[in-house]
Design an enzyme around this catalytic site. Sequence first.
Site, short mmCIF file in Angstrom:
data_model
loop_
_atom_site.label_atom_id
_atom_site.label_comp_id
_atom_site.label_asym_id
_atom_site.label_seq_id
_atom_site.Cartn_x
_atom_site.Cartn_y
_atom_site.Cartn_z
N GLY A 16 64.92 -111.33 -22.01
CA GLY A 16 64.63 -111.81 -20.77
C GLY A 16 65.43 -110.99 -20.03
O GLY A 16 65.58 -112.50 -18.83
N LEU A 89 55.37 -107.25 -25.37
CA LEU A 89 54.99 -106.13 -26.42
C LEU A 89 53.80 -105.67 -26.70
O LEU A 89 54.03 -104.91 -27.54
CB LEU A 89 56.13 -106.12 -28.26
CG LEU A 89 57.98 -105.35 -27.85
CD1 LEU A 89 58.55 -105.71 -28.42
CD2 LEU A 89 57.99 -104.60 -27.16
N LEU A 91 49.66 -104.65 -26.44
CA LEU A 91 48.85 -104.16 -25.11
C LEU A 91 48.53 -104.81 -24.41
O LEU A 91 47.58 -106.16 -24.63
CB LEU A 91 48.05 -103.43 -26.13
CG LEU A 91 47.78 -102.08 -25.69
CD1 LEU A 91 48.61 -100.89 -25.06
CD2 LEU A 91 46.41 -101.44 -26.40
N HIS A 108 59.63 -99.52 -17.55
CA HIS A 108 59.81 -99.20 -18.66
C HIS A 108 60.74 -98.11 -18.95
O HIS A 108 61.51 -97.32 -17.80
CB HIS A 108 58.84 -97.52 -18.92
CG HIS A 108 58.85 -96.96 -20.68
ND1 HIS A 108 58.09 -97.62 -21.32
CD2 HIS A 108 59.27 -95.90 -20.92
CE1 HIS A 108 59.08 -96.77 -22.52
NE2 HIS A 108 59.45 -95.50 -22.30
N ASP A 149 52.34 -97.91 -21.58
CA ASP A 149 52.97 -96.71 -20.26
C ASP A 149 52.65 -95.84 -19.87
O ASP A 149 52.76 -94.61 -19.45
CB ASP A 149 54.54 -96.80 -21.17
CG ASP A 149 55.06 -97.39 -21.92
OD1 ASP A 149 55.73 -97.90 -23.38
OD2 ASP A 149 55.12 -98.48 -21.72
N GLU A 178 67.92 -101.42 -14.14
CA GLU A 178 66.20 -102.22 -13.81
C GLU A 178 67.41 -103.02 -12.77
O GLU A 178 65.76 -103.57 -12.64
CB GLU A 178 66.16 -102.58 -15.64
CG GLU A 178 65.78 -101.47 -17.01
CD GLU A 178 65.33 -102.01 -18.13
OE1 GLU A 178 65.74 -102.90 -18.93
OE2 GLU A 178 64.62 -101.26 -18.22
C1 GRF Z 1 63.98 -103.69 -20.48
O1 GRF Z 1 64.53 -102.73 -21.51
C2 GRF Z 1 62.50 -103.32 -20.59
O2 GRF Z 1 62.17 -101.83 -20.30
C3 GRF Z 1 61.73 -102.64 -21.51
O3 GRF Z 1 62.35 -104.49 -22.23
C4 GRF Z 1 63.42 -104.42 -22.18
C5 GRF Z 1 63.50 -106.33 -22.06
O4 GRF Z 1 65.09 -106.60 -21.99
N1 GRF Z 1 60.01 -103.24 -21.35
P1 GRF Z 1 65.41 -107.96 -21.19
O5 GRF Z 1 64.11 -108.66 -22.40
O6 GRF Z 1 64.75 -108.20 -20.06
O7 GRF Z 1 66.34 -108.13 -21.45
#
Ligand code: GRF
Length: 193
Positions: A16, A89, A91, A108, A149, A178
């Site tokens: 998270g 994770l 769908l 992603h 995705d 991100e």
């Molecule tokens: C991130 O790399 C995001 O791109 C992918 O899942 C990961 C989540 O990481 N969808 P976190 O739990 O927010 O650290």
Amino acid sequence: MIRNMKNIAIFASGGGSNARKIIEHFEKSDLGRVALVVSNKKDAGVLDIAHAHQIPTHLIGRADFYESKKILSILDEHRIDLIVLAGFLWLVPTYLIGAYPKRIVNIHPALLPLFGGKGMYGAHVHTAVKAAGAKESGITIHFANEHYDAGDIIFQTTCALTEEDTPETIARKVLALEHEHFPKVVEGLLQGW
Ligand code: GRF
């Protein structure tokens, strides 16, 4: 003018760190707030983050999510306007896409349509990027649809890679992007409403 605050639900399966950045960003915003955190993993770190910020949480099981549609009443109860998938994770079922058209966004850790799809998450992505000898990677924020995705892309940005990069260093570069961009892109969506 008192804007009507938009309510965001974050769905996450893991640690998270993105959820934390979004929660912290919106604690200072008059546009929206994170009103709910949903996870499919009872020991997910994202649930601890939600508790630390006094944000309600909801744990879903497969039957709930794919058969009973119970999540819809939970989302209604919290008057959710936008669903943010931050490392979720599973769908997204078609009924949920239909209930929240262009209101579910996903991040992603690669430049879709490259290196995406079923099974492409976490280290698998960065290992594939490295194996392909890519000169850049980056992030894609997109509307979720019923495929992994594959929804319309909202935002992408890149980071340069060198021969010395490993899947771990690529992951670090991508995660930094991100954290920098996801909260702002979510805010931009709310501004557009
Ligand atoms: C991130 O790399 C995001 O791109 C992918 O899942 C990961 C989540 O990481 N969808 P976190 O739990 O927010 O650290």
